[in-house]
Enzyme design. Structure first.
Site, PDB file in Angstrom:
ATOM      1  N   SER A  12       0.848  -1.194   0.000  1.00  0.00           N
ATOM      2  CA  SER A  12       0.000   0.000   0.000  1.00  0.00           C
ATOM      3  C   SER A  12       0.879   1.237   0.000  1.00  0.00           C
ATOM      4  O   SER A  12       2.065   1.150  -0.341  1.00  0.00           O
ATOM      5  CB  SER A  12      -0.942  -0.027   1.208  1.00  0.00           C
ATOM      6  OG  SER A  12      -1.917   0.975   1.081  1.00  0.00           O
ATOM      7  N   ASN A  13       0.353   2.389   0.355  1.00  0.00           N
ATOM      8  CA  ASN A  13       1.133   3.630   0.387  1.00  0.00           C
ATOM      9  C   ASN A  13       0.556   4.548   1.456  1.00  0.00           C
ATOM     10  O   ASN A  13      -0.528   4.293   1.980  1.00  0.00           O
ATOM     11  CB  ASN A  13       1.134   4.270  -1.009  1.00  0.00           C
ATOM     12  CG  ASN A  13      -0.280   4.635  -1.430  1.00  0.00           C
ATOM     13  OD1 ASN A  13      -0.896   5.522  -0.870  1.00  0.00           O
ATOM     14  ND2 ASN A  13      -0.817   3.904  -2.412  1.00  0.00           N
ATOM     15  N   PRO A  14       1.270   5.647   1.793  1.00  0.00           N
ATOM     16  CA  PRO A  14       0.829   6.448   2.954  1.00  0.00           C
ATOM     17  C   PRO A  14      -0.303   7.442   2.690  1.00  0.00           C
ATOM     18  O   PRO A  14      -0.572   8.279   3.549  1.00  0.00           O
ATOM     19  CB  PRO A  14       2.100   7.220   3.353  1.00  0.00           C
ATOM     20  CG  PRO A  14       3.158   6.888   2.378  1.00  0.00           C
ATOM     21  CD  PRO A  14       2.566   6.105   1.257  1.00  0.00           C
ATOM     22  N   SER A  15      -0.989   7.366   1.552  1.00  0.00           N
ATOM     23  CA  SER A  15      -2.080   8.323   1.305  1.00  0.00           C
ATOM     24  C   SER A  15      -3.116   8.231   2.432  1.00  0.00           C
ATOM     25  O   SER A  15      -3.528   7.137   2.820  1.00  0.00           O
ATOM     26  CB  SER A  15      -2.737   7.980  -0.035  1.00  0.00           C
ATOM     27  OG  SER A  15      -3.946   8.674  -0.161  1.00  0.00           O
TER      28      SER A  15
ATOM     29  N   ALA B 218      -4.492   7.248  -4.532  1.00  0.00           N
ATOM     30  CA  ALA B 218      -3.134   6.789  -4.838  1.00  0.00           C
ATOM     31  C   ALA B 218      -3.240   5.291  -5.125  1.00  0.00           C
ATOM     32  O   ALA B 218      -3.155   4.457  -4.222  1.00  0.00           O
ATOM     33  CB  ALA B 218      -2.215   7.062  -3.662  1.00  0.00           C
TER      34      ALA B 218
END
Ligand code: CTP
Length: 392
Positions: free
Chosen positions: A202-205, A269
């Site tokens: 995943s990502n930090p959005s 994102a």
């Protein structure tokens, strides 16, 4: 302007808010309900505003003056802070049973700053009243998230926003209602691509930027739907939401909604790759290194662009260098009206915080750089630009 104080614990912040407004050059009179005056003395409010408080006792003068009318003629704007659930209900149904409610019916511009516990803020009746006030053109600010004042209430959405945000909201020019009758679709937050039942990519959005766009569109009169991944901020009030996890699920949720929308703002994102397979059982660790085989996810914007009729589409991109040229190429390839470029690192990092620095880039490479702004303000600028591309 008039500060209307209603009866919640946050009423104790009213004297300090009056002082702050006066420092910002605003002349303030205070109106208060009986319940507000159980939390904060009329004398304190009179001392900081330099004028008698408009309370029930000061409503009708011996000479026949009705103060809810004379004050309304004097005031150009009114802020009800804190606004209790009951004050919102009274305002939504047009009641005039207390000085604050009566005055709010005749002042031309009224904003409400709700403060209550998180469960009350989410209650369907409160959600309905807030939506009705917004339809009537009243501004209802989002409460802040954090520890709630009353003992035992814990944390949540329901705090009175900080003084600086309240002063900002009051001084800013009223927003246009230029999205009435329009449907706006927003994607927000990260996606999550599972490897096995306990691991994902995943990502930090956080979802905050997309939610600000959704709130701004709602306040400008649009009917708004948000498709979002696993976000770390509360979902907005008064918009339809659909929670998904993976890029593929997000695409599935967007496709049927896209055909009916006028504007798509793709701020999610989205993961570009996912693990080739999702294991049904947790993969136990083994000695040594391991490699992960990844496959591309569908490009949602490109897929939707293929179905485009009259829709305006706006994308986001995160660039570390060569930003404008690459963004213009992306906007061309994905059929976008423009792309909002933001930056992943440093003080102006788009991830998580309340502010961002956006640059709008058109397919032909024309760039408009915005200053570092609160995300809500950046969202308003994005909508100004999107609205300008609508064909009547
Ligand atoms: N997007 C999408 N589907 C994907 C990936 C991204 O629709 N599978 C959308 C995003 O929501 C965003 C825009 O496309 O609006 C971002 O484009 P992208 O080409 O992924 O740019 P970056 O995220 O900046 O990444 P890169 O430079 O690695 O291409």
């Amino acid at each position: 302007m008039v500060l209307g104080v209603t009866g919640g614990l946050a009423a104790i912040k009213a004297p300090s808010l009056v002082r702050r407004l006066r420092e910002a050059g605003v002349e303030v009179r205070v109106a208060a309900t009986d319940d507000a005056l159980r939390f904060v003395p009329a004398l304190s409010l009179a001392a900081v505003s330099g004028a008698e408080v408009f309370d029930r006792d000061a409503w009708f003068r011996p000479d026949g003056e009705a103060r809810h009318l004379s004050l309304a003629r004097w005031a150009d704007a009114m802020l009800v802070a804190p606004a209790t659930a009951d004050a919102l209900a009274a305002a939504a149904s047009g009641r005039a049973h207390d000085p604050v409610a009566a005055l709010a019916l005749s002042v031309p511009r009224v904003a409400y700053a709700p403060a209550m516990n998180a469960a009350m803020w989410r209650a369907p009746a409160v959600v309905r009243n807030v939506a009705r006030l917004r339809e009537d053109g009243r501004e209802v600010l989002e409460p802040a998230v954090g520890p709630l004042g009353t003992v035992g209430e814990g944390e949540g959405a329901g705090r009175l926003p900080d003084e600086a945000s309240l002063v900002d909201a009051l001084l800013r020019t009223p927003r246009p209602r230029d999205l009435v009758g329009r449907r706006v679709l927003v994607s927000a937050g990260p996606t999550r691509e599972w490897l096995d039942p306990v691991r994902f990519l995943s990502n930090p959005s956080s979802g905050r930027m997309g939610f600000c766009v959704a709130e701004a569109a709602r306040d400008r009169g649009a009917s708004v739907e948000v498709v979002h991944g696993p976000v770390s901020v509360p979902v907005p009030h008064g918009v339809a939401t659909c929670a998904v996890e993976s890029a593929e699920e997000m695409l599935e949720a967007l496709v049927p909604r896209f055909d009916a929308c006028d504007l798509l703002v793709m701020s999610a994102a989205v993961a570009d790759w996912r693990p080739r397979e999702r294991k049904a059982e947790k993969e136990p660790k083994r000695d040594g290194d391991a490699a992960l085989e990844l496959v591309r996810t569908p490009d949602l914007l490109e897929t939707l662009a293929g179905r485009r009729a009259r829709q305006t589409t706006v994308g986001f991109a995160m660039e570390t260098d060569q930003g404008v040229a690459r963004a213009a190429e992306k906007a061309r390839r994905k059929g976008l009206a423009f792309i909002a470029l933001n930056y992943p690192a440093g003080e102006e990092s788009a991830f998580g915080g309340d502010a961002t620095r956006l640059t709008f880039v058109t397919p032909d490479g024309v760039a408009e750089e915005l200053p570092h702004l609160r995300k809500r303000e950046a969202a308003e600028r994005l909508l100004d630009r999107a609205v300008a591309t609508f064909v009547a």
